[in-house]
Design a protein around this motif. Structure first.
Motif, PDB file in Angstrom:
ATOM      1  N   PHE A 110       0.847  -1.193   0.000  1.00  0.00           N
ATOM      2  CA  PHE A 110       0.000   0.000   0.000  1.00  0.00           C
ATOM      3  C   PHE A 110       0.886   1.248   0.000  1.00  0.00           C
ATOM      4  O   PHE A 110       1.882   1.323   0.712  1.00  0.00           O
TER       5      PHE A 110
ATOM      6  N   TYR B 216      -3.634   5.673   2.850  1.00  0.00           N
ATOM      7  CA  TYR B 216      -2.935   4.566   2.213  1.00  0.00           C
ATOM      8  C   TYR B 216      -3.911   3.878   1.269  1.00  0.00           C
ATOM      9  O   TYR B 216      -5.086   3.678   1.604  1.00  0.00           O
ATOM     10  N   THR B 217      -3.430   3.472   0.098  1.00  0.00           N
ATOM     11  CA  THR B 217      -4.321   2.837  -0.863  1.00  0.00           C
ATOM     12  C   THR B 217      -3.621   1.675  -1.557  1.00  0.00           C
ATOM     13  O   THR B 217      -2.388   1.677  -1.706  1.00  0.00           O
ATOM     14  N   SER B 218      -4.395   0.675  -1.971  1.00  0.00           N
ATOM     15  CA  SER B 218      -3.849  -0.463  -2.708  1.00  0.00           C
ATOM     16  C   SER B 218      -3.497  -0.013  -4.127  1.00  0.00           C
ATOM     17  O   SER B 218      -3.901   1.063  -4.575  1.00  0.00           O
ATOM     18  N   SER B 219      -2.751  -0.850  -4.835  1.00  0.00           N
ATOM     19  CA  SER B 219      -2.306  -0.466  -6.178  1.00  0.00           C
ATOM     20  C   SER B 219      -3.477  -0.235  -7.117  1.00  0.00           C
ATOM     21  O   SER B 219      -3.406   0.586  -8.033  1.00  0.00           O
TER      22      SER B 219
ATOM     23  N   ASN C   7      -8.750   1.194   0.882  1.00  0.00           N
ATOM     24  CA  ASN C   7      -8.157   2.393   1.458  1.00  0.00           C
ATOM     25  C   ASN C   7      -8.101   2.310   2.977  1.00  0.00           C
ATOM     26  O   ASN C   7      -9.014   1.775   3.618  1.00  0.00           O
TER      27      ASN C   7
ATOM     28  N   CYS D 192     -13.357  -1.407   1.681  1.00  0.00           N
ATOM     29  CA  CYS D 192     -13.110  -2.221   0.499  1.00  0.00           C
ATOM     30  C   CYS D 192     -14.451  -2.626  -0.094  1.00  0.00           C
ATOM     31  O   CYS D 192     -15.509  -2.392   0.508  1.00  0.00           O
TER      32      CYS D 192
END
Length: 226
Positions: free
Chosen positions: A76, A98-101, A106, A189
Protein backbone atom coordinates in the motif's frame (compact mmCIF):
# COMPACT_ATOMS: atom_id res chain seq x y z
CA UNK A 1 -24.77 15.69 26.60
CA UNK A 2 -25.00 19.10 24.97
CA UNK A 3 -21.22 19.21 24.69
CA UNK A 4 -21.14 15.89 22.82
CA UNK A 5 -24.00 16.99 20.57
CA UNK A 6 -22.00 20.05 19.56
CA UNK A 7 -18.93 17.93 18.89
CA UNK A 8 -20.92 15.51 16.75
CA UNK A 9 -22.33 18.38 14.69
CA UNK A 10 -18.85 19.78 14.13
CA UNK A 11 -17.68 16.40 12.80
CA UNK A 12 -20.73 15.66 10.67
CA UNK A 13 -19.48 17.49 7.56
CA UNK A 14 -16.12 15.75 7.83
CA UNK A 15 -17.69 12.30 8.12
CA UNK A 16 -20.09 12.96 5.24
CA UNK A 17 -17.30 14.18 2.94
CA UNK A 18 -15.03 11.27 3.75
CA UNK A 19 -17.68 8.55 3.54
CA UNK A 20 -19.11 9.98 0.30
CA UNK A 21 -15.67 9.99 -1.30
CA UNK A 22 -15.10 6.38 -0.24
CA UNK A 23 -18.46 5.23 -1.58
CA UNK A 24 -18.36 7.17 -4.84
CA UNK A 25 -14.82 6.51 -6.02
CA UNK A 26 -14.03 2.87 -5.29
CA UNK A 27 -14.31 0.73 -8.40
CA UNK A 28 -14.68 -3.03 -8.31
CA UNK A 29 -12.09 -5.37 -9.83
CA UNK A 30 -12.20 -9.14 -10.30
CA UNK A 31 -11.30 -10.81 -7.01
CA UNK A 32 -11.19 -14.47 -6.14
CA UNK A 33 -12.91 -14.97 -2.76
CA UNK A 34 -11.44 -17.22 -0.11
CA UNK A 35 -12.70 -20.77 -0.06
CA UNK A 36 -11.03 -22.07 3.08
CA UNK A 37 -9.17 -21.12 6.21
CA UNK A 38 -5.99 -22.34 4.53
CA UNK A 39 -6.22 -19.57 1.92
CA UNK A 40 -6.57 -16.93 4.63
CA UNK A 41 -3.82 -18.11 6.95
CA UNK A 42 -1.69 -15.64 8.88
CA UNK A 43 1.89 -15.92 10.00
CA UNK A 44 2.09 -13.96 13.24
CA UNK A 45 5.87 -13.88 13.08
CA UNK A 46 6.19 -12.51 9.55
CA UNK A 47 2.81 -10.75 9.56
CA UNK A 48 2.02 -12.25 6.18
CA UNK A 49 -1.56 -12.78 5.00
CA UNK A 50 -2.33 -15.14 2.14
CA UNK A 51 -5.30 -14.07 0.04
CA UNK A 52 -6.03 -16.38 -2.87
CA UNK A 53 -2.77 -16.69 -4.80
CA UNK A 54 -1.33 -13.46 -3.40
CA UNK A 55 0.39 -12.66 -0.14
CA UNK A 56 0.53 -9.36 1.68
CA UNK A 57 3.21 -8.50 4.20
CA UNK A 58 2.18 -6.02 6.87
CA UNK A 59 4.86 -3.69 8.14
CA UNK A 60 4.88 -1.07 10.90
CA UNK A 61 4.44 2.54 9.83
CA UNK A 62 4.46 5.69 11.93
CA UNK A 63 2.10 8.48 10.89
CA UNK A 64 1.08 11.99 11.91
CA UNK A 65 4.62 13.09 12.74
CA UNK A 66 5.40 9.79 14.42
CA UNK A 67 2.59 10.08 16.95
CA UNK A 68 0.72 6.93 15.86
CA UNK A 69 2.07 3.50 14.88
CA UNK A 70 0.11 0.98 12.83
CA UNK A 71 0.73 -2.04 10.60
CA UNK A 72 -0.16 -1.47 6.94
CA UNK A 73 0.27 -3.79 3.92
CA UNK A 74 3.74 -3.16 2.50
CA UNK A 75 2.36 -2.83 -1.03
CA UNK A 76 0.00 0.00 0.00
CA UNK A 77 1.26 3.46 -0.91
CA UNK A 78 0.43 6.93 0.29
CA UNK A 79 -2.14 8.39 -2.09
CA UNK A 80 -0.60 11.13 -4.28
CA UNK A 81 -1.75 14.59 -3.29
CA UNK A 82 -3.30 15.23 -6.70
CA UNK A 83 -5.40 12.06 -6.45
CA UNK A 84 -6.31 12.75 -2.82
CA UNK A 85 -7.43 16.28 -3.69
CA UNK A 86 -9.63 14.90 -6.47
CA UNK A 87 -11.12 12.12 -4.37
CA UNK A 88 -11.57 14.23 -1.23
CA UNK A 89 -12.15 17.73 -2.66
CA UNK A 90 -13.12 19.36 0.62
CA UNK A 91 -10.91 20.63 3.41
CA UNK A 92 -12.04 17.66 5.50
CA UNK A 93 -10.05 15.04 3.59
CA UNK A 94 -7.96 12.67 5.75
CA UNK A 95 -4.39 13.65 6.57
CA UNK A 96 -3.11 10.12 5.90
CA UNK A 97 -4.43 7.96 3.05
CA UNK A 98 -2.93 4.57 2.21
CA UNK A 99 -4.32 2.84 -0.86
CA UNK A 100 -3.85 -0.46 -2.71
CA UNK A 101 -2.31 -0.47 -6.18
CA UNK A 102 -5.78 -0.75 -7.74
CA UNK A 103 -7.20 1.94 -5.46
CA UNK A 104 -9.97 -0.38 -4.28
CA UNK A 105 -8.86 -0.68 -0.64
CA UNK A 106 -8.16 2.39 1.46
CA UNK A 107 -6.86 2.98 4.99
CA UNK A 108 -7.08 6.53 6.31
CA UNK A 109 -6.32 8.42 9.50
CA UNK A 110 -7.34 11.90 10.50
CA UNK A 111 -6.75 13.88 13.71
CA UNK A 112 -9.52 16.21 14.86
CA UNK A 113 -9.78 19.22 17.11
CA UNK A 114 -12.51 17.53 19.12
CA UNK A 115 -11.42 17.17 22.75
CA UNK A 116 -12.76 14.01 24.37
CA UNK A 117 -12.29 12.13 27.63
CA UNK A 118 -11.95 8.37 27.60
CA UNK A 119 -15.19 7.91 29.54
CA UNK A 120 -17.02 9.92 26.86
CA UNK A 121 -15.91 7.67 24.01
CA UNK A 122 -18.74 5.07 24.22
CA UNK A 123 -21.47 7.73 24.09
CA UNK A 124 -19.65 9.61 21.34
CA UNK A 125 -19.34 6.37 19.32
CA UNK A 126 -23.08 5.73 19.58
CA UNK A 127 -23.88 9.27 18.45
CA UNK A 128 -21.45 8.95 15.55
CA UNK A 129 -23.16 5.70 14.60
CA UNK A 130 -26.49 7.57 14.53
CA UNK A 131 -24.94 10.22 12.26
CA UNK A 132 -23.66 7.59 9.84
CA UNK A 133 -27.02 5.84 9.73
CA UNK A 134 -28.67 9.16 8.89
CA UNK A 135 -26.30 10.19 6.07
CA UNK A 136 -25.21 6.92 4.47
CA UNK A 137 -27.11 4.62 2.07
CA UNK A 138 -26.78 1.68 4.48
CA UNK A 139 -27.29 -1.78 2.99
CA UNK A 140 -26.28 -3.73 6.08
CA UNK A 141 -25.63 -2.26 9.51
CA UNK A 142 -23.09 -4.55 11.21
CA UNK A 143 -22.83 -2.66 14.48
CA UNK A 144 -20.79 -0.50 16.84
CA UNK A 145 -18.61 -1.73 19.68
CA UNK A 146 -15.88 -0.50 21.97
CA UNK A 147 -12.76 -2.67 22.14
CA UNK A 148 -9.39 -2.51 23.86
CA UNK A 149 -6.67 -3.69 21.49
CA UNK A 150 -3.39 -5.45 22.23
CA UNK A 151 -1.61 -2.19 23.02
CA UNK A 152 -4.31 -1.23 25.53
CA UNK A 153 -5.83 1.43 23.27
CA UNK A 154 -9.61 1.90 23.56
CA UNK A 155 -11.15 2.03 20.07
CA UNK A 156 -14.73 2.64 19.05
CA UNK A 157 -15.50 0.54 15.96
CA UNK A 158 -18.44 1.31 13.69
CA UNK A 159 -18.97 -1.18 10.84
CA UNK A 160 -21.46 -1.18 8.01
CA UNK A 161 -21.97 -1.92 4.32
CA UNK A 162 -23.15 0.98 2.16
CA UNK A 163 -24.22 1.31 -1.45
CA UNK A 164 -21.58 2.71 -3.80
CA UNK A 165 -21.43 3.66 -7.46
CA UNK A 166 -20.03 0.32 -8.58
CA UNK A 167 -21.22 -2.01 -5.84
CA UNK A 168 -21.65 -2.30 -2.11
CA UNK A 169 -18.75 -1.22 0.11
CA UNK A 170 -17.61 -2.50 3.48
CA UNK A 171 -16.71 0.38 5.82
CA UNK A 172 -14.99 0.24 9.18
CA UNK A 173 -14.66 3.48 11.13
CA UNK A 174 -12.30 3.73 14.12
CA UNK A 175 -12.54 6.33 16.88
CA UNK A 176 -9.75 6.66 19.42
CA UNK A 177 -8.23 9.31 21.66
CA UNK A 178 -4.71 10.68 21.47
CA UNK A 179 -3.57 13.29 23.98
CA UNK A 180 -7.15 14.23 24.80
CA UNK A 181 -8.33 14.62 21.20
CA UNK A 182 -10.41 12.37 18.99
CA UNK A 183 -8.76 10.68 16.02
CA UNK A 184 -10.60 8.99 13.17
CA UNK A 185 -9.48 5.98 11.16
CA UNK A 186 -11.18 4.10 8.35
CA UNK A 187 -10.78 0.86 6.43
CA UNK A 188 -12.91 0.26 3.35
CA UNK A 189 -13.11 -2.22 0.50
CA UNK A 190 -15.67 -3.73 -1.86
CA UNK A 191 -18.17 -6.00 -0.11
CA UNK A 192 -17.05 -8.82 -2.43
CA UNK A 193 -13.52 -8.50 -0.98
CA UNK A 194 -14.69 -8.21 2.61
CA UNK A 195 -14.25 -11.84 3.69
CA UNK A 196 -10.71 -11.94 2.36
CA UNK A 197 -9.58 -8.63 3.84
CA UNK A 198 -11.25 -8.70 7.26
CA UNK A 199 -8.26 -10.53 8.85
CA UNK A 200 -5.98 -7.77 7.55
CA UNK A 201 -8.28 -5.06 8.93
CA UNK A 202 -8.43 -6.87 12.27
CA UNK A 203 -4.65 -7.06 12.49
CA UNK A 204 -4.38 -3.37 11.61
CA UNK A 205 -6.76 -2.44 14.43
CA UNK A 206 -4.91 -4.62 16.93
CA UNK A 207 -1.56 -3.09 15.91
CA UNK A 208 -2.71 0.51 16.37
CA UNK A 209 -0.93 2.29 19.21
CA UNK A 210 -0.04 5.75 20.44
CA UNK A 211 3.69 6.51 20.38
CA UNK A 212 5.02 8.31 23.50
CA UNK A 213 6.25 11.83 22.72
CA UNK A 214 9.79 10.92 23.79
CA UNK A 215 9.89 8.15 21.16
CA UNK A 216 8.62 10.04 18.09
CA UNK A 217 10.52 8.64 15.08
CA UNK A 218 10.79 10.03 11.58
CA UNK A 219 7.44 9.32 9.95
CA UNK A 220 5.44 9.47 6.79
CA UNK A 221 3.42 12.66 6.71
CA UNK A 222 0.27 11.49 4.93
CA UNK A 223 -0.66 11.98 1.32
CA UNK A 224 2.29 11.92 -1.02
CA UNK A 225 3.52 15.25 -2.37
CA UNK A 226 3.07 16.21 -6.01
Amino acid sequence: MNYLDEQILSLKAKVMDQATANNDDLQSIPFEPLESEQNASISEEAKVFHIGNDHFTLEPRTILDGQIAVHVPKSFKLMPLEEATFKYPSEHRPKVIYTSSEGTINITFNPTETSLELEELPEFMEQMADVLRSVQPIRNWIGAELIVNLSGLSIGMVRFIAAGVDGNLYNEMLLFIREGYLNLGTFNCMESDMEAWLPVAKHMVQSLRIVPASSYPTSEKGVAPL
